[in-house]
Motif scaffolding. Structure first.
Motif, PDB file in Angstrom:
ATOM      1  N   SER A 255       0.841  -1.198   0.000  1.00 39.55           N
ATOM      2  CA  SER A 255       0.000   0.000   0.000  1.00 39.55           C
ATOM      3  C   SER A 255       0.880   1.254   0.000  1.00 39.55           C
ATOM      4  CB  SER A 255      -0.907   0.007   1.231  1.00 39.55           C
ATOM      5  OG  SER A 255      -0.142   0.282   2.393  1.00 39.55           O
TER       6      SER A 255
ATOM      7  N   ASP B 202       0.694   3.660   2.168  1.00 41.01           N
ATOM      8  CA  ASP B 202       1.131   3.878   3.551  1.00 41.01           C
ATOM      9  C   ASP B 202       2.338   3.008   3.892  1.00 41.01           C
ATOM     10  OD1 ASP B 202      -0.800   5.804   4.131  1.00 41.01           O
ATOM     11  OD2 ASP B 202      -2.250   4.311   4.823  1.00 41.01           O
ATOM     12  N   GLU B 203       2.311   1.732   3.472  1.00 39.35           N
ATOM     13  CA  GLU B 203       3.457   0.837   3.709  1.00 39.35           C
ATOM     14  C   GLU B 203       4.694   1.338   2.967  1.00 39.35           C
ATOM     15  OE1 GLU B 203       1.124  -3.399   4.321  1.00 39.35           O
ATOM     16  OE2 GLU B 203       1.484  -2.661   2.291  1.00 39.35           O
TER      17      GLU B 203
ATOM     18  N   ARG C 102       5.427   4.449   2.111  1.00 38.73           N
ATOM     19  CA  ARG C 102       5.964   5.645   2.762  1.00 38.73           C
ATOM     20  C   ARG C 102       6.674   5.295   4.060  1.00 38.73           C
ATOM     21  NH1 ARG C 102       0.966   8.378   2.923  1.00 38.73           N
ATOM     22  NH2 ARG C 102       1.690   9.293   4.841  1.00 38.73           N
ATOM     23  N   ALA C 103       6.184   4.279   4.779  1.00 39.86           N
ATOM     24  CA  ALA C 103       6.829   3.869   6.031  1.00 39.86           C
ATOM     25  C   ALA C 103       8.182   3.197   5.766  1.00 39.86           C
ATOM     26  CB  ALA C 103       5.927   2.913   6.805  1.00 39.86           C
TER      27      ALA C 103
ATOM     28  N   TRP D  18       6.568  12.288  -1.591  1.00 41.17           N
ATOM     29  CA  TRP D  18       5.529  11.279  -1.805  1.00 41.17           C
ATOM     30  C   TRP D  18       4.134  11.896  -1.752  1.00 41.17           C
ATOM     31  CZ3 TRP D  18       9.140   9.165  -3.755  1.00 41.17           C
ATOM     32  CH2 TRP D  18      10.158   8.444  -3.147  1.00 41.17           C
TER      33      TRP D  18
ATOM     34  N   SER E 164       0.097  12.006  -1.002  1.00 40.17           N
ATOM     35  CA  SER E 164      -0.748  11.542   0.095  1.00 40.17           C
ATOM     36  C   SER E 164      -1.469  10.272  -0.360  1.00 40.17           C
ATOM     37  CB  SER E 164      -1.771  12.617   0.471  1.00 40.17           C
ATOM     38  OG  SER E 164      -2.716  12.775  -0.572  1.00 40.17           O
ATOM     39  N   THR E 165      -1.867   9.458   0.606  1.00 38.75           N
ATOM     40  CA  THR E 165      -2.569   8.214   0.263  1.00 38.75           C
ATOM     41  C   THR E 165      -3.886   8.482  -0.463  1.00 38.75           C
ATOM     42  OG1 THR E 165      -1.500   7.012   2.044  1.00 38.75           O
ATOM     43  CG2 THR E 165      -3.578   6.099   1.224  1.00 38.75           C
TER      44      THR E 165
ATOM     45  N   THR F 294      -4.489   7.128  -4.308  1.00 42.42           N
ATOM     46  CA  THR F 294      -5.609   6.222  -4.563  1.00 42.42           C
ATOM     47  C   THR F 294      -6.520   6.785  -5.651  1.00 42.42           C
ATOM     48  OG1 THR F 294      -5.498   5.437  -2.289  1.00 42.42           O
ATOM     49  CG2 THR F 294      -7.543   5.002  -3.481  1.00 42.42           C
TER      50      THR F 294
ATOM     51  N   THR G   7       5.194   6.844  -5.935  1.00 36.83           N
ATOM     52  CA  THR G   7       3.953   6.703  -5.170  1.00 36.83           C
ATOM     53  C   THR G   7       2.764   6.518  -6.110  1.00 36.83           C
ATOM     54  OG1 THR G   7       4.243   9.078  -4.718  1.00 36.83           O
ATOM     55  CG2 THR G   7       4.165   7.637  -2.832  1.00 36.83           C
TER      56      THR G   7
ATOM     57  N   ALA H  57       2.061  13.983   0.926  1.00 37.63           N
ATOM     58  CA  ALA H  57       1.917  13.531   2.317  1.00 37.63           C
ATOM     59  C   ALA H  57       2.512  14.526   3.307  1.00 37.63           C
ATOM     60  CB  ALA H  57       2.557  12.154   2.492  1.00 37.63           C
TER      61      ALA H  57
END
Length: 194
Positions: free
Chosen positions: A2, A4-5, A7-8, A20, A22-23, A27, A51, A168
Motif C-alpha cells: 500500500s 502507507d506501507e 511511505r513507512a 511522496w 498523500s494516500t 488512490t 507513489t 503527504a
C-alpha cells in the motif's frame, strides 16, 4: 504494497527530489489512470513517480505496468517491472519499451527546463506513436515551458486538468496535472468525482 506501507519503508530522499503523494491522492490517481486503460494488456509506465506506481499497482494492478526510476531501492517491490532510469541519460531505455507505452505518468524530479527536456526525450522514445498518451504531474511554476517542450503528439499539446495534487508531507510549490488530451468541460474525472 500500500502507499502507507511504501511511505513507512521508503523515506523521501530530498537530494533526489523525492516527495511522496498523500494516500488519498495516490488512490484517486490510481482510479483515474485505471479508467484510461480499457484492456488488461494496456502498457503503462510511471516515470519518476513511485507513489503513483505503488497506488496503481496496489489497487488496480496491470501486468504491463513499469516503474522507470533512478532510486534502485524501488526494485525491491516493483521486481521485474522496475526499469533503472537516469534522467541524465534520457535515451538509455530498454529496446522493448520503445514505441510501445500507451500511457505514461510522469512527475519530473526537478522543476526546470533541462529536466523537462530530458524527460520529453525519453517520452518521445517510449510512447506509442499513435496510441500514446501522457499524464504530467508537476509544479505550475514550469507550465510556461510546456508549449515548447510538450507541444506535439504524442507528448502534447498539454491541457491542465482540474485535479489537485496533494503530498503527504506538504510541499511549498503549487502542483497540477496536465494531460495530452483535452477533457470535456465539466466532465467528472474518475477517481476525482467529488
Amino acid at each position: 504494497m500500500s502507499v502507507d506501507e511504501f511511505r513507512a519503508l521508503f523515506g523521501e530522499d530530498w537530494q533526489l527530489s523525492q516527495f511522496w503523494y498523500s494516500t488519498p491522492f495516490a488512490t484517486s490517481l490510481a482510479r483515474f489512470i485505471r479508467s484510461l486503460c480499457p484492456e488488461p494488456t494496456t502498457r503503462v509506465s510511471f516515470l519518476c513517480c513511485p507513489t503513483g506506481y505503488v497506488g496503481f499497482q496496489h489497487t488496480n494492478p496491470l501486468p504491463e505496468t513499469k516503474l522507470l526510476e533512478y532510486d534502485r531501492r524501488f526494485g525491491l517491490f516493483a521486481g521485474k517491472n522496475f526499469v533503472p532510469y537516469d534522467i541524465d541519460e534520457p535515451e538509455d531505455v530498454p529496446a522493448e519499451l520503445k514505441g510501445t507505452v500507451e500511457l505514461a505518468v510522469c512527475d519530473p524530479p526537478f522543476l526546470n527546463e533541462v529536466t523537462n527536456k530530458k524527460l520529453a526525450r525519453t517520452l518521445s522514445l517510449i510512447l506509442h506513436p499513435t496510441k500514446g498518451r501522457l499524464v504530467l504531474l508537476t509544479s505550475t511554476s514550469v507550465e510556461h515551458l510546456f508549449p515548447d517542450i510538450y507541444g506535439s503528439a504524442p507528448l502534447g499539446p498539454l491541457y491542465k486538468s482540474e485535479i489537485k495534487v496533494t503530498h503527504a508531507g506538504g510541499i511549498a510549490n503549487n502542483f497540477g496535472v496536465w494531460t495530452s488530451w483535452k477533457m470535456k468541460e465539466g466532465e467528472k474525472i474518475p477517481g476525482f468525482e467529488e
